[in-house]
Design an enzyme around this catalytic site. Structure first.
Site, PDB file in Angstrom:
ATOM      1  N   GLU A   1       1.999  -5.160  -0.914  1.00  0.00           N
ATOM      2  CA  GLU A   1       2.004  -4.101  -1.882  1.00  0.00           C
ATOM      3  C   GLU A   1       2.877  -2.625  -1.335  1.00  0.00           C
ATOM      4  O   GLU A   1       2.318  -1.636  -1.402  1.00  0.00           O
ATOM      5  CB  GLU A   1       0.670  -3.645  -2.404  1.00  0.00           C
ATOM      6  CG  GLU A   1      -0.019  -4.690  -3.010  1.00  0.00           C
ATOM      7  CD  GLU A   1      -1.489  -4.480  -3.591  1.00  0.00           C
ATOM      8  OE1 GLU A   1      -1.728  -3.421  -3.545  1.00  0.00           O
ATOM      9  OE2 GLU A   1      -1.935  -5.036  -4.435  1.00  0.00           O
TER      10      GLU A   1
ATOM     11  N   GLU B   1      -3.379 -12.167  -4.336  1.00  0.00           N
ATOM     12  CA  GLU B   1      -4.683 -11.397  -4.547  1.00  0.00           C
ATOM     13  C   GLU B   1      -4.674 -11.423  -6.333  1.00  0.00           C
ATOM     14  O   GLU B   1      -3.689 -11.390  -6.803  1.00  0.00           O
ATOM     15  CB  GLU B   1      -4.528  -9.795  -4.291  1.00  0.00           C
ATOM     16  CG  GLU B   1      -4.683  -9.715  -2.945  1.00  0.00           C
ATOM     17  CD  GLU B   1      -4.531  -8.173  -2.404  1.00  0.00           C
ATOM     18  OE1 GLU B   1      -4.897  -7.392  -3.243  1.00  0.00           O
ATOM     19  OE2 GLU B   1      -4.273  -7.773  -1.337  1.00  0.00           O
TER      20      GLU B   1
HETATM   21  C1  PNW Z   1      -4.945  -3.998  -3.903  1.00  0.00           C
HETATM   22  N1  PNW Z   1      -4.239   1.608  -6.992  1.00  0.00           N
HETATM   23  O1  PNW Z   1      -5.004  -2.643  -3.866  1.00  0.00           O
HETATM   24  C2  PNW Z   1      -4.952  -4.225  -2.357  1.00  0.00           C
HETATM   25  O2  PNW Z   1      -3.870  -4.850  -1.896  1.00  0.00           O
HETATM   26  C3  PNW Z   1      -6.342  -4.579  -1.868  1.00  0.00           C
HETATM   27  O3  PNW Z   1      -6.349  -3.771  -0.678  1.00  0.00           O
HETATM   28  C4  PNW Z   1      -7.321  -4.030  -2.819  1.00  0.00           C
HETATM   29  O4  PNW Z   1      -8.782  -3.974  -2.297  1.00  0.00           O
HETATM   30  C5  PNW Z   1      -7.131  -4.666  -3.924  1.00  0.00           C
HETATM   31  O5  PNW Z   1      -5.881  -4.569  -4.723  1.00  0.00           O
HETATM   32  C6  PNW Z   1      -8.073  -4.049  -5.101  1.00  0.00           C
HETATM   33  O6  PNW Z   1      -7.945  -2.653  -5.481  1.00  0.00           O
HETATM   34  C7  PNW Z   1      -4.802  -1.521  -4.620  1.00  0.00           C
HETATM   35  O7  PNW Z   1      -5.272   2.835  -6.692  1.00  0.00           O
HETATM   36  C8  PNW Z   1      -5.490  -0.612  -4.410  1.00  0.00           C
HETATM   37  O8  PNW Z   1      -3.381   1.874  -7.479  1.00  0.00           O
HETATM   38  C9  PNW Z   1      -5.356   0.585  -5.162  1.00  0.00           C
HETATM   39  C10 PNW Z   1      -4.405   0.492  -6.004  1.00  0.00           C
HETATM   40  C11 PNW Z   1      -3.567  -0.628  -6.512  1.00  0.00           C
HETATM   41  C12 PNW Z   1      -3.790  -1.633  -5.783  1.00  0.00           C
END
Ligand code: PNW
Length: 465
Positions: A168, A357
């Site tokens: 990401e 994921e």
């Molecule tokens: C993804 N946001 O993260 C990650 O790859 C994981 O580490 C995480 O635990 C999972 O999704 C669930 O959130 C994100 O705030 C974390 O925009 C935060 C954001 C987006 C993706």
């Protein structure tokens, strides 16, 4: 007797995913260096209740039990990430043998249990020493990343059949350097755009080195793709949704698959934010456009975008939902997932796709008689999103595998331990692991290589989506 409604291709890979800082703990052990997440989470006010990954799931010590659980669930693969600061505490220089040995034990343990390792090189835990020199805003970090990647290819070689350069990069760049909600906590759009370029450039360099290594195995990158729908079916909202798509999705897809940044987004950054990307050097985009063996997609929710609300444009998430939501206002729309997968194939071709994921955090309140969490919400999320994957596969999209996020309840970054994404419950006071109802359901899906019909109580939940 349950009947299996929907089958997946015979060689479909089923797995679960985690990341180093979210589960390992043991942040001071065996020579690990400081990462930007250690620094950020220990800075007052940055994370919920000041929570940190210092202990997390204590996976560093408890990994044999965790690998056993994956084996028990019948999974075929495990996606985890390597902590750069465990391997190179200062980000470069001499490898830290104790850190490397930990990942060798994990990989060996996976092979013993017939699970295929999928290793992510960067899931956001940059060595703080590199941040002190500008982190991803400094082109040098891309070169250091390439060295680190090459060292991993050399040390781990073909014991890792699947490599992912970055997880990401949109989140690393824009949540870390513009929204400031993640480490390193910078709030400056030009810095975020610059970081995004260096992240992409480092992906290209690491991919090039992988090809030069002549290792068998595959390499790709994981993007969080967020379909952008206009809130109202008006030309203004449609234009706003396309802008959001440019910034959140095409900003990464276009350079990787087409060798150029999307012109409309470049222009938008220039006109509205005076961003001149003069640090993009001749040849960078050719490096970024290295062919990849697969695209990893993380999907959670779609965005609803309205022109009237352009102030939220750059926030990119938490646009008002139209339908059911899970935590944090993330809207649950399985059909958007199917649309997204079809769109990626239509616009970017037939590169194999792994869902690296997908999952959901819900308040896991109810318990079954055996003490396990009765997480019908999560179970219906998982099931309906797998129906969407099956729909895309039936339409010809080359989806080769699916990794549920996450194997364990873990450290959900700035949200701390409140948001539980695990299919396995972790009691953080005792570190006891207990598979939730979703884990047992997933076990059945994997065993059947298909989706059995849902029990009536969960079917009722699924019908809301
Ligand atoms: C993804 N946001 O993260 C990650 O790859 C994981 O580490 C995480 O635990 C999972 O999704 C669930 O959130 C994100 O705030 C974390 O925009 C935060 C954001 C987006 C993706």
């Amino acid at each position: 007797m349950t009947t299996v409604e929907q089958h997946f291709p015979a060689d479909f890979i089923w797995g679960t995913a985690t990341s180093s800082y979210q589960i390992e703990g043991a942040v001071h052990e065996d020579g690990r260096g400081e990462s930007i997440w250690d620094r950020f989470s220990h800075t007052p006010g940055k994370t919920k209740f000041g929570q940190t990954g210092d202990i997390a799931c204590d996976h560093y010590h408890r990994y044999p039990e965790d690998l056993d659980l994956m084996r028990e669930l019948g999974l075929g693969s495990y996606r985890f990430s390597l902590a750069w600061p465990r391997l190179f505490p200062e980000g470069k220089g001499k490898i830290n043998q104790a850190g490397l040995d930990f990942y060798k034990r994990i990989i060996e343990g996976l092979h013993q249990r017939h699970l295929t390792p999928m290793a992510t090189l960067y899931h956001w835990d940059l060595p703080q020493a590199l941040q002190d020199k500008g982190g991803w805003m400094n082109r040098d970090t891309a070169l250091r990343f390439a060295e680190y990647a090459e060292a991993m290819y050399r040390q781990l070689g073909e014991s890792v059949p699947f490599w992912i350069t970055h997880n990401e990069p949109w989140v690393a760049a824009f949540v870390g350097h513009f929204q400031g909600r993640h480490a390193p906590g910078i709030k400056d759009l030009p810095s975020a755009v610059k970081a995004s370029h260096h992240l992409l450039y480092s992906h290209g360099l690491a991919t090039q080195l992988f090809r030069e290594s002549k290792l068998a195995g595959q390499i790709g990158i994981t993007l969080n793709l967020t379909p952008a729908y206009p809130t109202h079916d008006t030309p203004d909202d449609q234009a706003a949704a396309w802008r959001n798509d440019g910034y959140g999705n095409r900003w990464f897809l276009d350079p990787i698959f087409r060798g150029s940044y999307p012109a409309d987004t470049v222009e938008w950054f220039q006109q509205h934010h005076q961003i001149e990307m003069d640090y993009v050097q001749t040849g960078d985009l050719a490096v970024i456009q290295q062919p990849i063996d697969f695209l990893g997609i993380n999907y959670y929710f779609p965005n609803r975008i309205s022109a009237a609300d352009e102030s939220k444009f750059l926030a990119c998430i938490n646009s008002p939902a139209i339908g059911e939501t899970s935590f944090r206002g993330w809207e649950v729309v399985p059909a958007a997932f199917a649309d997204l997968l079809k769109r990626v194939q239509r616009d970017y071709g037939n590169t194999p796709i792994y869902i690296t994921e997908n999952g959901s955090a819900f308040a896991d309140l109810k318990r079954a008689a055996d003490g396990s969490v009765n997480d019908g919400d999560r179970m219906s999320y998982l099931h309906t999103h797998l129906e969407a994957v099956a729909d895309a596969i039936a339409a010809g999209v080359p989806v080769k595998g699916y990794y549920a996020w996450s194997m364990l309840d873990n450290y959900e970054w700035a949200e701390g331990y409140d948001e539980r994404f695990g299919i396995i419950e972790v009691d953080f006071a005792t570190q006891k692991r207990t598979p939730k109802r979703t884990a047992r359901w997933y076990q059945q899906i994997v065993a059947n290589n298909g989706l059995p019909s849902l029990p009536a109580d969960v079917q009722a939940l699924a019908e809301r989506y």
